[in-house]
Write an enzyme that holds these catalytic residues in place. Structure first.
Site, PDB file in Angstrom:
ATOM      1  N   GLY A   1       0.681  -1.258  -0.042  1.00  0.00           N
ATOM      2  CA  GLY A   1       0.065  -0.093   0.153  1.00  0.00           C
ATOM      3  C   GLY A   1       0.786   1.201   0.027  1.00  0.00           C
ATOM      4  N   ASP A   2       2.045   1.383   0.271  1.00  0.00           N
ATOM      5  CA  ASP A   2       2.887   2.438   0.192  1.00  0.00           C
ATOM      6  C   ASP A   2       4.333   2.277  -0.401  1.00  0.00           C
ATOM      7  OD1 ASP A   2       3.246   4.967   0.662  1.00  0.00           O
ATOM      8  OD2 ASP A   2       3.776   5.036   2.684  1.00  0.00           O
ATOM      9  N   LEU A   3       4.012   1.739  -1.409  1.00  0.00           N
ATOM     10  CA  LEU A   3       5.703   1.284  -2.082  1.00  0.00           C
ATOM     11  C   LEU A   3       6.067   2.595  -2.768  1.00  0.00           C
ATOM     12  CD1 LEU A   3       7.631  -1.039  -2.669  1.00  0.00           C
ATOM     13  CD2 LEU A   3       6.349  -1.301  -4.703  1.00  0.00           C
TER      14      LEU A   3
ATOM     15  N   ASN B   1      10.609   3.621   1.080  1.00  0.00           N
ATOM     16  CA  ASN B   1      10.249   2.386   1.878  1.00  0.00           C
ATOM     17  C   ASN B   1      11.022   1.083   1.202  1.00  0.00           C
ATOM     18  OD1 ASN B   1       8.633   3.674   3.590  1.00  0.00           O
ATOM     19  ND2 ASN B   1       6.964   3.248   2.420  1.00  0.00           N
TER      20      ASN B   1
ATOM     21  N   SER C   1       0.630   8.646  -1.709  1.00  0.00           N
ATOM     22  CA  SER C   1       1.866   9.327  -2.087  1.00  0.00           C
ATOM     23  C   SER C   1       2.028   9.879  -3.445  1.00  0.00           C
ATOM     24  CB  SER C   1       3.189   8.521  -1.808  1.00  0.00           C
ATOM     25  OG  SER C   1       3.133   7.854  -0.438  1.00  0.00           O
TER      26      SER C   1
END
Length: 282
Positions: free
Chosen positions: A144-146, A150, A181
């Site tokens: 979900g936040d690649l 990260n 993002s």
């Protein structure tokens, strides 16, 4: 302990969190969480990354949220993959803040503004990320936040995906959108639509694009055509990657999920066909 301008408390070097974790440094913080490098005194001083998560929800919803947090983190603590940071423990502070601890990784993130990779060196990086995503998706987990910050690379070029904070919100579009993002999150995240593993594949393509171009693709009308044109220009300026890689990235970053690859393994297969490699599937 002190409080920042928004009233949130932060821990200083040497302070203790839950009488178990001693803070070595404040690594960073945002609107939703704060990350510390700490020592776990219950594990003979093992260094860990400790993240405190802000519960920005109505008080009435806290009990149910805690149940989900505990249930889902039990799953995350069972994950073991060479390209995923290991999650160790989770809990709640006396002040009611959620926290979890992860393996501390000595490495540098993939921020294209700080780390330059040769174009051909991006392929093994992307394949390692694909394997980690395939492992997660097979277990029903969406990262979900690649994004570059990260993903860490160790001194021996091993890739480690970190930060599972958003993974807890897989079925809750309104909460997930808080982690949007720009440039890396899929369009359906921005629109607060339901997501599946193809949202991670979009982020994968956006990350690869950023490694080659220097910045992520910004979502706009006609984006797919601009992505392909910009990629072709970047690929034409070097000779280590075939132009067909642009097609792979273009498919990963397709606006509609149905037009992307259906799995991370399928992306590895496409890479193998184009560059003649024999990367194994997850």
């Amino acid at each position: 302990m002190k409080h920042n301008r928004t009233g949130e408390r932060t821990f200083g070097v040497g302070e203790w969190i839950e009488n178990r974790y001693r803070v070595l440094s404040l690594v960073g913080g945002g609107g939703m969480s704060t990350l510390y490098r700490s020592i776990d005194e219950a594990k003979e001083g093992q260094p860990v990354a400790l993240k405190i998560v802000k519960l920005d929800i109505p008080a009435a919803d806290v009990p149910e949220r805690l149940k989900r947090f505990q249930r889902e983190f039990q799953l995350l603590t069972q994950l073991r993959h060479p390209n995923l940071v290991s999650v160790y423990d989770y809990g709640m502070t006396a002040e009611g803040e959620l926290y979890f601890t992860m393996e501390w990784i000595e490495g540098q993130n993939l921020d294209p503004g700080e780390r330059l990779l040769e174009p051909n060196a991006t392929i093994p990086v992307i394949v390692q990320i694909c394997r980690a995503l395939a492992y997660l998706h097979a277990r029903g987990i969406i990262h979900g936040d690649l994004k570059p910050s990260n993903v860490l690379m160790t001194h021996d070029d091993q890739v480690k995906i970190v930060d599972f904070g958003v993974a807890l919100e897989a079925g809750m579009p309104d909460l997930r959108s808080s982690y949007y993002s720009p440039g890396y999150s899929a369009p359906e995240v921005r629109r607060r639509h339901a997501v599946d593993c193809r949202a991670d594949l979009y982020s994968l393509g956006a990350l690869w694009y950023a490694l080659l171009v220097g910045e992520p693709p910004m979502f706009m009308v006609g984006m797919e055509r601009l992505v392909r044109l910009t990629l072709l220009e970047a690929l034409d300026n070097q000779s280590s990657l075939p132009r067909e890689i642009g097609d792979v990235i273009g498919r990963l970053t397709a606006t509609l999920p149905a037009e992307r690859y259906t799995s991370a393994n399928e992306a590895i297969e496409a890479i193998n066909r184009i560059v003649g490699s024999t990367y194994t599937l997850e």
